[in-house]
Design an enzyme around this catalytic site. Structure first.
Site, PDB file in Angstrom:
ATOM      1  N   ARG A 162       0.894  -1.173   0.080  1.00  0.00           N
ATOM      2  CA  ARG A 162       0.261  -0.058   0.382  1.00  0.00           C
ATOM      3  C   ARG A 162       0.936   1.136   0.076  1.00  0.00           C
ATOM      4  O   ARG A 162       0.556   2.478   0.317  1.00  0.00           O
ATOM      5  CB  ARG A 162      -1.422   0.490   0.870  1.00  0.00           C
ATOM      6  CG  ARG A 162      -2.151  -0.523   0.859  1.00  0.00           C
ATOM      7  CD  ARG A 162      -3.209  -0.993   0.196  1.00  0.00           C
ATOM      8  NE  ARG A 162      -4.270  -1.909   0.095  1.00  0.00           N
ATOM      9  CZ  ARG A 162      -4.075  -2.669   0.251  1.00  0.00           C
ATOM     10  NH1 ARG A 162      -3.310  -3.149  -0.407  1.00  0.00           N
ATOM     11  NH2 ARG A 162      -5.051  -3.701   0.975  1.00  0.00           N
ATOM     12  N   SER A 237     -10.338  -0.313   3.437  1.00  0.00           N
ATOM     13  CA  SER A 237      -9.876  -0.802   4.783  1.00  0.00           C
ATOM     14  C   SER A 237      -9.819   0.382   5.176  1.00  0.00           C
ATOM     15  O   SER A 237      -8.626   1.324   4.218  1.00  0.00           O
ATOM     16  CB  SER A 237      -8.203  -1.987   4.320  1.00  0.00           C
ATOM     17  OG  SER A 237      -8.445  -2.785   4.184  1.00  0.00           O
ATOM     18  N   GLU A 333      -4.282   3.436   6.470  1.00  0.00           N
ATOM     19  CA  GLU A 333      -4.305   3.781   5.064  1.00  0.00           C
ATOM     20  C   GLU A 333      -4.710   4.797   4.205  1.00  0.00           C
ATOM     21  O   GLU A 333      -4.327   4.864   3.233  1.00  0.00           O
ATOM     22  CB  GLU A 333      -4.796   2.211   4.625  1.00  0.00           C
ATOM     23  CG  GLU A 333      -4.543   1.312   3.383  1.00  0.00           C
ATOM     24  CD  GLU A 333      -5.382   1.455   2.323  1.00  0.00           C
ATOM     25  OE1 GLU A 333      -5.518   1.603   1.674  1.00  0.00           O
ATOM     26  OE2 GLU A 333      -6.369   0.250   2.943  1.00  0.00           O
TER      27      GLU A 333
END
Ligand code: EPU
Length: 338
Positions: A162, A237, A333
């Site tokens: 990520r 997420s 995130e």
């Protein structure tokens, strides 16, 4: 160039937060983007794509440029593969469906990820055992400083979990206008290893799955676990899965023998943040307009008209609770825009 003032960004972020932008324009191609960047009113712009990975905590004081560059084109091909050039404003899932329709393999496991293709490389989107970097060819980006055009390949982008150089050294330095992917025409590698994909295929008696079957299985899993942002505002997420040392894992396993963990690199392990949040008693926990989703504890949800502040304050409470219980820091995130 149409410039709007005091625009609500509610439609431009999947949390559905009603943040205001004092100045706003939308660009449909690279030339329009360069023109907007050169306009003194759009100095230090905030760039917005699909708005699926950001949380506006306040109003946006920077002028906003919405990247709305379309188009999917094959720019090169041989017997085995194609290079596809995709405008940054193309919805990622529309690209996945286009690839499936043409029987091009490589992104089927990434079906239904919200957001646009242009922002996919920034956080190296990933799901169900696949990542953007696995099919990445290169991208075109325009410098926000001198408006010059650059082509960056995989090495330049420094992709990680990520993560990419666009989230670090290159933050706020480039606007991505085009992403090029290398997809396979033949001899498809079908990746069914992750999670429940094999279980779903078995239920359907599919023993030799096509990329289409895999995409369908992924869509089924996602639809069961992840809320549709059109129904319940969310950003997938909210936190990254934390990466911890072997010592930390061993200590946690003493107390929680069922702790799920995956080897990340030598000596480091990834723990599902969803598990930590669930074990902290916060799965499905709701306070007013905000909560952690009942089917996937890692997803922060806007149940109504939550403000960015409410969402962020709730997320910080979750961080605090997990920190107290497990001595692990959860990093967002999602990009927090304060
Ligand atoms: N788990 C729980 N409780 C929960 C959720 C998860 O205990 O409420 C545990 C379970 O052990 C489960 C494991 O976590 O087996 C993994 O859960 P899941 O497969 O749902 O994946 P994840 O690690 O929570 C990551 C990505 C998702 C991606 C899925 C599938 C991150 C931060 N998230 O989630 O990506 O869809 O894997 O590959 O890496 C996103 O980035 O927005 C996103 C949705």
């Amino acid at each position: 160039m149409t410039v709007l003032e005091n625009v609500s960004l509610k439609e431009f972020n999947t949390f559905g937060v009603d943040a205001k932008a004092s100045l706003f324009t939308s660009v449909n191609n690279q030339l329009e983007l360069q023109k907007a960047l050169k306009d003194p009113r759009f100095k230090n712009p905030f760039l917005i794509g699909g708005g699926s990975n950001l949380l506006f905590v306040n109003s946006i004081s920077h002028p906003v440029i919405h990247i709305n560059i379309g188009g999917i084109q094959i720019i090169d091909e041989n017997d085995d593969s194609v290079i596809v050039s995709v405008g940054a404003g193309v919805k990622w899932h529309d690209l996945v469906m286009w690839a499936l329709k043409n029987n091009y393999a490589g992104i089927e496991n990434l079906a239904l990820i919200p957001g646009n293709t242009g922002t996919a490389p920034i956080q190296n989107i990933g799901a169900y055992g696949a990542e953007l970097k696995d099919v990445f060819y290169n991208l075109i980006a325009v410098s926000l400083e001198d408006y010059s055009t650059h082509i960056f390949d995989e090495n330049d982008c420094e992709f990680g979990y990520r993560d990419s150089k666009f989230k670090n050294e290159w933050m706020h330095q480039y606007a991505i206008t085009t992403v090029r992917l290398l997809l396979q025409k033949n001899n498809h590698f079908v990746n069914t290893q992750y999670g429940d994909i094999e279980k779903i295929l078995a239920q359907k008696n599919i023993s030799n799955p096509s990329i289409y079957d895999v995409a369908e299985a992924v869509m089924e899993i996602r639809k069961n676990k992840l809320p549709d942002p059109k129904v319940l505002g969310n950003s997938g997420s909210f936190f990254k899965n934390p990466i911890v040392s072997k010592e930390k894992i061993d200590a946690l396993l003493q107390e929680h023998s069922n702790l799920p963990h995956y080897e990340f690199t030598n000596e480091f392990y990834k723990i599902p943040a969803g598990w930590l949040i669930e074990k902290s008693g916060l799965k499905g926990h709701r306070e007013g307009n905000v909560g952690m989703h009942a089917q996937q504890a890692l997803v922060l949800v806007n149940y109504g008209n939550a403000t960015g502040k409410e969402l962020w304050e709730f997320a910080q409470k979750v961080q605090y609770t997990v920190q107290q219980k497990f001595d692990i820091t959860l990093d967002p995130e999602v990009n927090i825009i304060e």
